[in-house]
Design an enzyme around this catalytic site. Structure first.
Site, PDB file in Angstrom:
ATOM      1  N   GLY A   1      38.048 -16.377  14.742  1.00 24.70           N
ATOM      2  CA  GLY A   1      38.113 -15.849  16.111  1.00 24.70           C
ATOM      3  C   GLY A   1      39.219 -14.833  16.289  1.00 24.70           C
TER       4      GLY A   1
ATOM      5  CG  HIS B   1      41.854  -2.827   8.453  1.00 23.33           C
ATOM      6  ND1 HIS B   1      41.715  -1.488   8.159  1.00 23.33           N
ATOM      7  CD2 HIS B   1      40.592  -3.318   8.583  1.00 23.33           C
ATOM      8  CE1 HIS B   1      40.427  -1.167   8.141  1.00 23.33           C
ATOM      9  NE2 HIS B   1      39.723  -2.260   8.388  1.00 23.33           N
TER      10      HIS B   1
ATOM     11  CE1 TYR C   1      41.406  -7.415  13.057  1.00 28.42           C
ATOM     12  CE2 TYR C   1      41.231  -5.639  11.445  1.00 28.42           C
ATOM     13  CZ  TYR C   1      40.855  -6.892  11.896  1.00 28.42           C
ATOM     14  OH  TYR C   1      39.938  -7.627  11.175  1.00 28.42           O
TER      15      TYR C   1
ATOM     16  CE  LYS D   1      42.135 -10.506  11.423  1.00 28.95           C
ATOM     17  NZ  LYS D   1      41.494 -11.803  11.695  1.00 28.95           N
TER      18      LYS D   1
ATOM     19  CB  SER E   1      33.149  -3.620   4.507  1.00 36.49           C
ATOM     20  OG  SER E   1      34.247  -2.711   4.527  1.00 36.49           O
TER      21      SER E   1
ATOM     22  NE  ARG F   1      37.561   1.482   4.211  1.00 39.70           N
ATOM     23  CZ  ARG F   1      37.216   0.387   4.885  1.00 39.70           C
ATOM     24  NH1 ARG F   1      35.981   0.257   5.382  1.00 39.70           N
ATOM     25  NH2 ARG F   1      38.086  -0.574   5.075  1.00 39.70           N
TER      26      ARG F   1
HETATM   27  P1  NAI Z   1      33.568 -10.312  15.836  1.00 43.59           P
HETATM   28  O1  NAI Z   1      34.411  -9.446  16.713  1.00 43.59           O
HETATM   29  O2  NAI Z   1      32.105 -10.102  15.840  1.00 43.59           O
HETATM   30  O3  NAI Z   1      33.875 -11.849  16.173  1.00 43.59           O
HETATM   31  C1  NAI Z   1      35.112 -12.308  16.645  1.00 43.59           C
HETATM   32  C2  NAI Z   1      34.859 -13.398  17.667  1.00 43.59           C
HETATM   33  O4  NAI Z   1      36.137 -13.835  18.169  1.00 43.59           O
HETATM   34  C3  NAI Z   1      34.035 -12.927  18.863  1.00 43.59           C
HETATM   35  O5  NAI Z   1      32.874 -13.727  19.016  1.00 43.59           O
HETATM   36  C4  NAI Z   1      34.990 -13.073  20.047  1.00 43.59           C
HETATM   37  O6  NAI Z   1      34.333 -13.487  21.238  1.00 43.59           O
HETATM   38  C5  NAI Z   1      35.959 -14.133  19.543  1.00 43.59           C
HETATM   39  N1  NAI Z   1      37.229 -14.057  20.272  1.00 43.59           N
HETATM   40  C6  NAI Z   1      37.933 -12.933  20.586  1.00 43.59           C
HETATM   41  N2  NAI Z   1      39.000 -13.254  21.321  1.00 43.59           N
HETATM   42  C7  NAI Z   1      38.984 -14.603  21.460  1.00 43.59           C
HETATM   43  C8  NAI Z   1      39.826 -15.530  22.125  1.00 43.59           C
HETATM   44  N3  NAI Z   1      40.914 -15.121  22.813  1.00 43.59           N
HETATM   45  N4  NAI Z   1      39.512 -16.835  22.069  1.00 43.59           N
HETATM   46  C9  NAI Z   1      38.431 -17.262  21.386  1.00 43.59           C
HETATM   47  N5  NAI Z   1      37.581 -16.432  20.747  1.00 43.59           N
HETATM   48  C10 NAI Z   1      37.857 -15.114  20.789  1.00 43.59           C
HETATM   49  O7  NAI Z   1      34.161 -10.164  14.365  1.00 43.59           O
HETATM   50  P2  NAI Z   1      33.467 -10.460  12.959  1.00 43.59           P
HETATM   51  O8  NAI Z   1      33.032  -9.188  12.351  1.00 43.59           O
HETATM   52  O9  NAI Z   1      32.501 -11.574  13.092  1.00 43.59           O
HETATM   53  O10 NAI Z   1      34.731 -10.961  12.114  1.00 43.59           O
HETATM   54  C11 NAI Z   1      35.125 -12.323  12.150  1.00 43.59           C
HETATM   55  C12 NAI Z   1      36.559 -12.410  11.655  1.00 43.59           C
HETATM   56  O11 NAI Z   1      36.653 -11.854  10.350  1.00 43.59           O
HETATM   57  C13 NAI Z   1      37.567 -11.667  12.532  1.00 43.59           C
HETATM   58  O12 NAI Z   1      38.765 -12.411  12.592  1.00 43.59           O
HETATM   59  C14 NAI Z   1      37.804 -10.383  11.771  1.00 43.59           C
HETATM   60  O13 NAI Z   1      39.088  -9.855  12.023  1.00 43.59           O
HETATM   61  C15 NAI Z   1      37.654 -10.850  10.327  1.00 43.59           C
HETATM   62  N6  NAI Z   1      37.243  -9.767   9.446  1.00 43.59           N
HETATM   63  C16 NAI Z   1      35.959  -9.298   9.518  1.00 43.59           C
HETATM   64  C17 NAI Z   1      35.557  -8.285   8.676  1.00 43.59           C
HETATM   65  C18 NAI Z   1      34.151  -7.801   8.641  1.00 43.59           C
HETATM   66  O14 NAI Z   1      33.821  -7.003   7.750  1.00 43.59           O
HETATM   67  N7  NAI Z   1      33.288  -8.216   9.592  1.00 43.59           N
HETATM   68  C19 NAI Z   1      36.503  -7.650   7.737  1.00 43.59           C
HETATM   69  C20 NAI Z   1      37.833  -8.232   7.758  1.00 43.59           C
HETATM   70  C21 NAI Z   1      38.168  -9.270   8.580  1.00 43.59           C
HETATM   71  C1  15L Z   2      37.746  -5.327   9.470  1.00 47.00           C
HETATM   72  O1  15L Z   2      38.809  -5.961   9.410  1.00 47.00           O
HETATM   73  C2  15L Z   2      36.882  -5.348  10.662  1.00 47.00           C
HETATM   74  O2  15L Z   2      36.910  -6.607  11.307  1.00 47.00           O
HETATM   75  C3  15L Z   2      35.453  -4.961  10.376  1.00 47.00           C
HETATM   76  O3  15L Z   2      34.808  -4.673  11.600  1.00 47.00           O
HETATM   77  C4  15L Z   2      35.346  -3.774   9.420  1.00 47.00           C
HETATM   78  O4  15L Z   2      35.742  -2.627  10.059  1.00 47.00           O
HETATM   79  C5  15L Z   2      36.170  -4.026   8.182  1.00 47.00           C
HETATM   80  O5  15L Z   2      37.486  -4.461   8.452  1.00 47.00           O
HETATM   81  C6  15L Z   2      36.290  -2.804   7.258  1.00 47.00           C
HETATM   82  O6  15L Z   2      37.405  -2.401   6.949  1.00 47.00           O
HETATM   83  O7  15L Z   2      35.244  -2.272   6.850  1.00 47.00           O
END
Ligand code: NAI
Ligand code: 15L
Length: 261
Positions: free
Chosen positions: A72, A112, A135, A139, A164, A173
Site C-alpha cells: 500500500g 527508484h 517517492y 522507499k 517494472s 527501459r
Molecule cells: P497502486 O498505486 O496501483 O496501488 C497502491 C495501493 O495503495 C492503491 O490501491 C491505493 O489505494 C493504496 N493506498 C494509497 N494510499 C493509501 C493509504 N494511505 N492507506 C491505505 N492504502 C493506500 O500501485 P501498484 O502498481 O499496485 O504497486 C504496489 C506497490 O508496489 C506500491 O507500494 C509501489 O510503490 C510498489 N512498486 C510497484 C512497481 C510496479 O511496477 N507496479 C514498481 C516498484 C514498486
Molecule cells: C515504480 O516504483 C512504480 O510504482 C511503477 O508505477 C513503475 O513506474 C515502476 O516503478 C518503474 O520504474 O517502471
C-alpha cells in the site's frame, strides 16, 4: 503450510493480481486498502478498509498475522506532502505493528531508490542509495527502517526492489527493469516460505539478459526468476533524452534542474 497473510495495497494494480494467486496457495488472506476492493473476494480472503496513516487501524490489521506483504501507499512521484502520510508514516506503522506481533514484513520497495544511477551501470544491492525523487526516498526510508527494526528489535523483513512489474515489457527501459508477474509471485512465495530472512534486499526483476542489477539476497531466500524481457526486444524508447539517461527513467527526469554527473 498455509500462513496468515496481510496484503496492503490490495485494491491496486499489483494487489488485485496477487490476491487470487496468494489465496490459491492455501494462505488465509486479509486484504486491506483505503479504496474498496473492486473484485470478488477470493476464497479464504477478507477485506478491511484502513488508512495506513492511522496507527491504531494498522495495529488492528496486523493482529493474528504472521507475514505482512506491504504494497500500500503512493506508487508514483508526487509532492512530499502527499508522500509522507501513506509512505513514511504508514510504513512506520506497519513495522511497529510487526514489532508487536512478531510478523515478517515483505516490503514493496522500488528501483527508484537507486534511480539516479546511469543506465548501463551494473550495481549490487549494497550500492549507495541514489533516490530519484520523494517517492524513491520514501522507499529508501522503508528499507532503512527494516534495517533498524532487525538490528534493534529482530523484526524480519524482505525488501523487494521492484523494477517494472507488468504483464509484458513495453519500452526499451523494461528490457532491464521488467519483473514478470509470475516472477513477482515467485519472489513473494520465496520471501514468505524462507525459514529465516533476517534483513534482506532482493532485486524485483526477472532474469533479464540486459539487466543492470546483480547480487542481493534473492538466491539465499530461494528466489530464482525464470522470465527474460529479451524475448520482447527490440522495444521503442519513448520519453525525453533526460529520462533515457537514468535507471529511474521519467521519475528521475521529472522536475530535474541540475546535472549530478
Ligand atoms: P497502486 O498505486 O496501483 O496501488 C497502491 C495501493 O495503495 C492503491 O490501491 C491505493 O489505494 C493504496 N493506498 C494509497 N494510499 C493509501 C493509504 N494511505 N492507506 C491505505 N492504502 C493506500 O500501485 P501498484 O502498481 O499496485 O504497486 C504496489 C506497490 O508496489 C506500491 O507500494 C509501489 O510503490 C510498489 N512498486 C510497484 C512497481 C510496479 O511496477 N507496479 C514498481 C516498484 C514498486
Ligand atoms: C515504480 O516504483 C512504480 O510504482 C511503477 O508505477 C513503475 O513506474 C515502476 O516503478 C518503474 O520504474 O517502471
Amino acid at each position: 503450510m498455509g500462513r496468515h497473510l496481510l496484503l496492503t495495497g490490495a485494491s491496486g494494480q499489483l494487489g488485485r493480481w496477487l490476491a487470487p494467486e496468494l489465496a490459491a496457495g492455501g494462505h488465509a488472506l486479509r486484504l486491506s486498502d483505503i479504496m474498496p476492493f473492486p473484485d470478488p473476494l477470493p476464497a479464504g480472503a477478507s477485506f478491511v478498509s484502513a488508512d495506513l496513516a492511522d496507527g491504531a487501524a494498522v495495529t488492528g490489521l496486523a493482529e493474528g498475522i504472521d507475514t505482512i506483504l506491504h504494497f500500500g501507499g503512493i506508487s508514483v512521484e508526487r509532492p512530499w506532502p502527499e508522500i509522507v502520510g501513506p509512505n513514511i508514516v504508514g510504513t512506520t506503522h506497519i513495522f511497529e505493528a510487526a514489532r508487536k506481533t512478531g510478523a515478517r514484513v515483505i516490503f514493496a520497495s522500488s528501483n527508484h531508490t537507486i534511480g539516479f544511477y546511469p543506465r548501463g551501470q551494473r550495481i549490487d544491492t549494497d550500492a549507495p542509495y541514489r533516490p530519484d525523487g520523494y517517492y524513491g526516498l520514501s522507499k529508501a526510508y522503508g528499507e532503512l527502517l527494516g534495517r533498524m527494526m532487525f538490528d534493534k528489535h529482530g523484526v524480519e523483513s524482505v525488501h523487494l526492489r521492484i523494477g517494472s512489474a507488468l504483464p509484458a515489457p513495453g519500452e526499451a527501459r523494461h528490457l532491464a527493469t521488467w519483473l514478470s508477474l509470475p516472477d513477482l509471485l515467485r519472489a513473494l512465495l520465496a520471501a514468505i516460505d524462507a525459514p529465516r530472512t533476517c534483513f534482506a534486499v532482493v532485486w524485483g526483476a526477472s532474469a533479464n539478459r540486459d539487466g543492470w542489477w546483480q547480487g542481493g539476497d534473492g538466491p539465499r531466500l530461494g528466489y530464482h526468476p525464470q522470465d527474460d524481457a529479451a524475448r520482447f526486444a527490440p522495444l521503442p524508447e519513448p520519453g525525453e533524452a533526460e529520462a533515457r539517461r537514468w535507471q529511474g527513467g521519467s521519475f528521475a527526469a521529472l522536475g530535474k534542474d541540475h546535472d549530478p554527473a
